[in-house]
Structure formats: C-alpha cells, structure tokens
Design a protein around this motif. Sequence first.
Motif, PDB file in Angstrom:
ATOM      1  N   ILE A  87     -20.798 -29.752  25.139  1.00 29.34           N
ATOM      2  CA  ILE A  87     -20.224 -28.613  25.857  1.00 29.34           C
ATOM      3  C   ILE A  87     -19.628 -27.608  24.874  1.00 29.34           C
ATOM      4  O   ILE A  87     -19.686 -26.392  25.107  1.00 29.34           O
ATOM      5  N   LEU A  88     -19.088 -28.079  23.745  1.00 29.64           N
ATOM      6  CA  LEU A  88     -18.582 -27.149  22.736  1.00 29.64           C
ATOM      7  C   LEU A  88     -19.723 -26.321  22.160  1.00 29.64           C
ATOM      8  O   LEU A  88     -19.552 -25.123  21.885  1.00 29.64           O
ATOM      9  N   THR A  89     -20.881 -26.927  21.988  1.00 27.89           N
ATOM     10  CA  THR A  89     -22.046 -26.191  21.515  1.00 27.89           C
ATOM     11  C   THR A  89     -22.383 -25.052  22.471  1.00 27.89           C
ATOM     12  O   THR A  89     -22.702 -23.928  22.044  1.00 27.89           O
ATOM     13  N   GLU A  90     -22.285 -25.308  23.771  1.00 28.08           N
ATOM     14  CA  GLU A  90     -22.517 -24.258  24.766  1.00 28.08           C
ATOM     15  C   GLU A  90     -21.477 -23.149  24.644  1.00 28.08           C
ATOM     16  O   GLU A  90     -21.805 -21.959  24.705  1.00 28.08           O
ATOM     17  N   VAL A  91     -20.217 -23.546  24.501  1.00 29.04           N
ATOM     18  CA  VAL A  91     -19.141 -22.548  24.411  1.00 29.04           C
ATOM     19  C   VAL A  91     -19.339 -21.658  23.195  1.00 29.04           C
ATOM     20  O   VAL A  91     -19.232 -20.418  23.280  1.00 29.04           O
ATOM     21  N   VAL A  92     -19.628 -22.261  22.040  1.00 29.14           N
ATOM     22  CA  VAL A  92     -19.815 -21.481  20.815  1.00 29.14           C
ATOM     23  C   VAL A  92     -20.993 -20.516  20.971  1.00 29.14           C
ATOM     24  O   VAL A  92     -20.909 -19.338  20.584  1.00 29.14           O
ATOM     25  N   ALA A  93     -22.086 -20.990  21.546  1.00 29.18           N
ATOM     26  CA  ALA A  93     -23.259 -20.134  21.727  1.00 29.18           C
ATOM     27  C   ALA A  93     -22.943 -18.946  22.630  1.00 29.18           C
ATOM     28  O   ALA A  93     -23.338 -17.802  22.341  1.00 29.18           O
ATOM     29  N   LEU A  94     -22.212 -19.202  23.704  1.00 27.32           N
ATOM     30  CA  LEU A  94     -21.851 -18.119  24.624  1.00 27.32           C
ATOM     31  C   LEU A  94     -20.883 -17.131  23.979  1.00 27.32           C
ATOM     32  O   LEU A  94     -21.008 -15.913  24.156  1.00 27.32           O
ATOM     33  N   ARG A  95     -19.930 -17.632  23.216  1.00 36.27           N
ATOM     34  CA  ARG A  95     -18.987 -16.731  22.549  1.00 36.27           C
ATOM     35  C   ARG A  95     -19.697 -15.892  21.478  1.00 36.27           C
ATOM     36  O   ARG A  95     -19.376 -14.718  21.277  1.00 36.27           O
ATOM     37  N   ARG A  96     -20.652 -16.490  20.790  1.00 36.79           N
ATOM     38  CA  ARG A  96     -21.406 -15.728  19.800  1.00 36.79           C
ATOM     39  C   ARG A  96     -22.216 -14.633  20.486  1.00 36.79           C
ATOM     40  O   ARG A  96     -22.342 -13.504  19.974  1.00 36.79           O
TER      41      ARG A  96
ATOM     42  N   GLY B 251     -21.335  -5.055  13.932  1.00 39.86           N
ATOM     43  CA  GLY B 251     -20.284  -5.422  12.995  1.00 39.86           C
ATOM     44  C   GLY B 251     -20.020  -6.923  12.996  1.00 39.86           C
ATOM     45  O   GLY B 251     -20.842  -7.733  13.439  1.00 39.86           O
ATOM     46  N   SER B 252     -18.845  -7.303  12.514  1.00 43.64           N
ATOM     47  CA  SER B 252     -18.473  -8.714  12.402  1.00 43.64           C
ATOM     48  C   SER B 252     -18.311  -9.351  13.777  1.00 43.64           C
ATOM     49  O   SER B 252     -17.554  -8.849  14.611  1.00 43.64           O
ATOM     50  N   LEU B 253     -19.011 -10.468  14.009  1.00 40.67           N
ATOM     51  CA  LEU B 253     -18.869 -11.183  15.276  1.00 40.67           C
ATOM     52  C   LEU B 253     -17.443 -11.691  15.437  1.00 40.67           C
ATOM     53  O   LEU B 253     -16.851 -11.596  16.516  1.00 40.67           O
ATOM     54  N   TYR B 254     -16.888 -12.239  14.387  1.00 41.51           N
ATOM     55  CA  TYR B 254     -15.536 -12.805  14.478  1.00 41.51           C
ATOM     56  C   TYR B 254     -14.512 -11.716  14.768  1.00 41.51           C
ATOM     57  O   TYR B 254     -13.607 -11.898  15.587  1.00 41.51           O
ATOM     58  N   ASP B 255     -14.645 -10.582  14.101  1.00 42.98           N
ATOM     59  CA  ASP B 255     -13.691  -9.495  14.331  1.00 42.98           C
ATOM     60  C   ASP B 255     -13.739  -9.006  15.770  1.00 42.98           C
ATOM     61  O   ASP B 255     -12.710  -8.609  16.342  1.00 42.98           O
ATOM     62  N   ALA B 256     -14.933  -9.033  16.370  1.00 40.14           N
ATOM     63  CA  ALA B 256     -15.059  -8.606  17.767  1.00 40.14           C
ATOM     64  C   ALA B 256     -14.259  -9.517  18.689  1.00 40.14           C
ATOM     65  O   ALA B 256     -13.677  -9.061  19.679  1.00 40.14           O
ATOM     66  N   LEU B 257     -14.207 -10.814  18.369  1.00 31.67           N
ATOM     67  CA  LEU B 257     -13.423 -11.752  19.172  1.00 31.67           C
ATOM     68  C   LEU B 257     -11.941 -11.646  18.842  1.00 31.67           C
ATOM     69  O   LEU B 257     -11.096 -11.667  19.739  1.00 31.67           O
TER      70      LEU B 257
ATOM     71  N   HIS C 146      -1.985 -25.293   8.549  1.00 27.84           N
ATOM     72  CA  HIS C 146      -2.826 -25.729   9.669  1.00 27.84           C
ATOM     73  C   HIS C 146      -3.640 -24.554  10.211  1.00 27.84           C
ATOM     74  O   HIS C 146      -4.829 -24.694  10.527  1.00 27.84           O
ATOM     75  N   ILE C 147      -3.004 -23.414  10.346  1.00 32.41           N
ATOM     76  CA  ILE C 147      -3.685 -22.239  10.899  1.00 32.41           C
ATOM     77  C   ILE C 147      -4.764 -21.740   9.948  1.00 32.41           C
ATOM     78  O   ILE C 147      -5.872 -21.370  10.372  1.00 32.41           O
ATOM     79  N   MET C 148      -4.470 -21.717   8.666  1.00 29.25           N
ATOM     80  CA  MET C 148      -5.454 -21.263   7.691  1.00 29.25           C
ATOM     81  C   MET C 148      -6.724 -22.102   7.745  1.00 29.25           C
ATOM     82  O   MET C 148      -7.843 -21.577   7.632  1.00 29.25           O
ATOM     83  N   MET C 149      -6.574 -23.410   7.917  1.00 31.82           N
ATOM     84  CA  MET C 149      -7.729 -24.294   8.019  1.00 31.82           C
ATOM     85  C   MET C 149      -8.557 -23.955   9.249  1.00 31.82           C
ATOM     86  O   MET C 149      -9.787 -23.816   9.188  1.00 31.82           O
ATOM     87  N   ARG C 150      -7.921 -23.799  10.398  1.00 26.18           N
ATOM     88  CA  ARG C 150      -8.639 -23.499  11.636  1.00 26.18           C
ATOM     89  C   ARG C 150      -9.316 -22.129  11.567  1.00 26.18           C
ATOM     90  O   ARG C 150     -10.418 -21.947  12.082  1.00 26.18           O
ATOM     91  N   PHE C 151      -8.645 -21.178  10.945  1.00 22.65           N
ATOM     92  CA  PHE C 151      -9.198 -19.837  10.773  1.00 22.65           C
ATOM     93  C   PHE C 151     -10.526 -19.900  10.016  1.00 22.65           C
ATOM     94  O   PHE C 151     -11.533 -19.316  10.437  1.00 22.65           O
ATOM     95  N   ASP C 152     -10.544 -20.629   8.916  1.00 23.97           N
ATOM     96  CA  ASP C 152     -11.768 -20.741   8.125  1.00 23.97           C
ATOM     97  C   ASP C 152     -12.871 -21.468   8.885  1.00 23.97           C
ATOM     98  O   ASP C 152     -14.041 -21.069   8.836  1.00 23.97           O
ATOM     99  N   LEU C 153     -12.515 -22.535   9.594  1.00 20.22           N
ATOM    100  CA  LEU C 153     -13.521 -23.310  10.326  1.00 20.22           C
ATOM    101  C   LEU C 153     -14.114 -22.508  11.479  1.00 20.22           C
ATOM    102  O   LEU C 153     -15.334 -22.508  11.685  1.00 20.22           O
TER     103      LEU C 153
ATOM    104  N   ILE D  28     -18.505 -19.227  14.190  1.00 16.22           N
ATOM    105  CA  ILE D  28     -18.972 -17.999  14.830  1.00 16.22           C
ATOM    106  C   ILE D  28     -20.026 -17.300  13.979  1.00 16.22           C
ATOM    107  O   ILE D  28     -20.984 -16.722  14.506  1.00 16.22           O
ATOM    108  N   SER D  29     -19.905 -17.359  12.669  1.00  9.77           N
ATOM    109  CA  SER D  29     -20.892 -16.726  11.793  1.00  9.77           C
ATOM    110  C   SER D  29     -22.191 -17.507  11.731  1.00  9.77           C
ATOM    111  O   SER D  29     -23.221 -16.973  11.307  1.00  9.77           O
ATOM    112  N   GLY D  30     -22.159 -18.782  12.146  1.00 13.83           N
ATOM    113  CA  GLY D  30     -23.340 -19.635  12.056  1.00 13.83           C
ATOM    114  C   GLY D  30     -23.425 -20.416  10.766  1.00 13.83           C
ATOM    115  O   GLY D  30     -24.390 -21.158  10.538  1.00 13.83           O
ATOM    116  N   ASP D  31     -22.407 -20.293   9.901  1.00 11.10           N
ATOM    117  CA  ASP D  31     -22.406 -21.036   8.642  1.00 11.10           C
ATOM    118  C   ASP D  31     -22.042 -22.507   8.832  1.00 11.10           C
ATOM    119  O   ASP D  31     -22.247 -23.321   7.925  1.00 11.10           O
TER     120      ASP D  31
END
Length: 492
Positions: A127-136, A146-152, A350-357, A362-365
């Motif tokens: 279900i997380l895979t579905e959520v990520v795909a829809l958010r992307r 532009g940046s997908l992440y910045d749009a969110l 903790h936040i810095m780690m989540r930000f990078d992940l 979202i970028s697909g990396d």
Amino acid sequence: MAVYDDLMGFQRETEALAQVAGRLGWDQETVMPRGAVEQRAEEMGAMESVLHARRTDPRVGDWLAGLEGEELDAVGAANLRHIRRSYDRATKVPADLAAQLARVTSRAQGIWAEARANDDVAHFLPILTEVVALRREEAAALADGGSLYDALLDGYEPDATSADIAAMFDRMRPRLVALRERVMGSERSPAGLTGRFDADTQLALSNNIAKVFGYDFNHGRIDKAVHPFSSGSGHDVRITTRVDEADPFNCLYSTIHEVGHACYEQGIDDAHLLTPLGAGVSMGVHESQSRIYENQLGRSQAFTGYLFNQMQDRFGHAGAADAQAFYAAVNRVHSGYIRTEADEVHYNLHIMMRFDLERALISGDLDVADLEAAWNSRFEADFGVAVDRPSNGVLQDVHWSVGLFGYFPTYSLGNVYAGCLNKALRADLPDLDGQLAEGDTSGATGWLRQNLQQYGGLYTPVEVVTKACGQAPTEAPLLDYLDAKFGALYGV
C-alpha cells in the motif's frame, strides 16, 4: 465588492466542508470501528471529490479574474492570496487522482497501524508503494517540470524549497553533532524515571496540564490515538495523546505538544473563522507553537519544578528523587529510536534522516522495497544504534502512510522558528521563569497569541515570525539555546 462577497460566501462553504472531512479523519483515528476501514476510505474519497470540485470550480477563476487590480484591505488581499494559490494548485491535479489519493491514504492508515502493531513491514509495503506512486503523479502535475519534492513541500510550507532546507540542515548538523558528542561523552548520566504510573491518572494529569497551557475544552477534547495529533480549527479543535505506564512523559509531553498546535488554532481571531485565514499559515509555523510549548516552556527547569510537584501529588511519587533529578530526567539525552520521544539534541537529526529518505523516494532514487534497509543503515550511521524492530524503525511514523511527503522538514523549521520566538519572548518577559515555576503559562501563551497566533493566515510564514521576533528567522537562536541548556545540564 459584490464579486468579493460572492467568492467569500462560496469559500466559507468550502472551508466548512473541509472541516467535516477533517472530522472524518479524527474519527478514524480515535473511535471508528476497525471493520469500517474500507467504507471510510470510500467516504473520504467522496468528500475529496466534492472538495476538489469546489476548489477547481470555474466560478472561482472568474471571481479571481474579476478582482484583479481591485484595491483590497490587508485581510481581503490575504484571502485572495490563499484562494488563488489553492485554485492554482487544485486545477493542476485531476479530480480522479485527488479522490484516489484520499481513498488509498485512508486505507493505508489502517494497514500501517496493523503493520506497526505486528512489526510486519511486508504487510505495509504494497500500500505504501501505491501511496508513493500517487504522490509522485500528483507532484508531477503540480511541478510544471520542476522538482517533484518541492511541489509537495510547497503544500505544507509555502515558498520553501528543498535546497533551502538542505542548506539549513548543513548549517545545523555540525553544531548538533558536536553538542551530542560532548553530551554523550560527559561523566554525567541522568537517570530516567522509575516506577509505574497509572494510565487513568496520567490522562487526568494531562488534561490538567492542557488547561494550564490554555487549551479551551469548551471548544476541544482529548482522546487516545496510536500517533498523537491535532485536528480542526476555529471552535472545534481536538487533540489526541497516548499512554505508557512506564513512561508518563510520553503522555504528558505529547499532550503539551498537541496543545501547542491546538492553541494556535484556538487563538486565531474569530473574524477569520471559516475563511482561508482561519487556520495556521504553514506547518513550520504550526510546529513552532507545538515545539515552544513542549520544549522551551514545558521542558524548562522552571516548569518541570512545577510538574514534579504535580506528579508527586497525583502518583505519590515522581519517579525521581528531587526536582533537579526530575528536570534532568525530562531532558535526558540518549540515542533512542522514536522521533516523538527524542530529546532536543537528537530530534533534528531524526528529521534530517527522514528528509533525505523521502526525497529519494519521491525522486525515484530509492525504491519502496529498499526503504527499510535504507532506514536501518542510515539510523545506525547517524545514531550508533541498530534498529531492533520495525515499529522502532520505518513503521514508527504515520506520515508516509497518509501521503505526507514534504511534511517532515517542517518539524525542524518549526524548531528554528521556536528558537527565535523563545529569544524574543524572554526578552519581553524577564520574569517568565518565575511564572512557569508557579504553573502559570499565561504570560508566555498570551504573548504568543498576541504576537503570532491571532493572525492565522494573514501574513506569510516568514512575515509572521519576523513580525513577532523583530528580525528574520535564523537557526542561530535555536542552536545557542541548545548549547546553553544542555551544556549546563551535562557540564560541557
């Protein structure tokens, strides 16, 4: 100004329906029968379809066009700024995508709760895979190349960019890591609390502490949830907390944190009720309120002295020998797993780690299938501790299950804003600690209401913090506060 009046009448109904949708979410997390998950997903999807249709109604575009060049007062101009921004974003997202996101994230929330309870990552990943795909997909519609992440991110913190956030984190990390190393190397090792703390007594005390911080129960209530949150605005602002009989701080400081959010909403001028200005202006500013209530006020030596006495009165003991030991226990620095229970030194890491992940997701990396391994590897590198089970790792936070990608960095931005506000607040209230020691938060909470909360969305995030503090926000006051507080606690 008949055009403006027509637009605002329409917007008032949209805001009211959004409150109803929010109440459905609150119900799902507190009292909804577990067997209602699939039906609730359809209900949420239907509500989102109605809201999306209103937010993209061609009449909104016509009204906005009709108001171009009109001379409006500050309130009118701010309302138009918010409505135009919402309209521009909403019209880029297909209606069926908006409804599907609401349905899938509603289902995902329940699946995440089950997976977390059972430490079953495999149950959650599809279900997380579905959520990520829809958010992307949503981000691609919003980003205009532009940046997908910045749009969110822009949905939670208008005008912020991931580049700015990353630069802020790069400036903060060296001082945070250096402070952690000094503290962890100190000969002082404060103990945590000992003993058991009855759940019902904790809840009763947390209700009392909520009142101490100014939470209005005539327009709110406290319930239990897996992950504490605040919901609503205006005259119906509800919060949740959770209870662990071995750790009363989990309940008490979760409550104070959510009360900070709730008091922001309750503190907004009633003239803005059910308008775009009638809610917090951004999640970063919202977090500034929850974090200053929880940390600079609630974890201060002055207030913990008051809380120590309250604990003794309620439980017959406070789990610590004296007020100084209690203060040290409240602020004990340790490399724990859970973000919401993290001390102030570790929290932003903790936040810095989540930000990078989440940027990588979202970028697909980073593939969702590899998320747990990436989390565990990064956590051990950053905190020096191996994750022992998924509920202490990748399953601990609700945010990704409900699609809140771009939300996490606003926590640290809120900490930065809180550092600035605390510096200004203490300059204006030199006797603040004396008040807090008596359990009187009214000076601090009144200052925050007068200087920030009442404005709601009238100003931009940076504008309202700058107005309250008398200068543009930077991370320096937060880092100076942390160095001074924990340097004194740990003799470093």
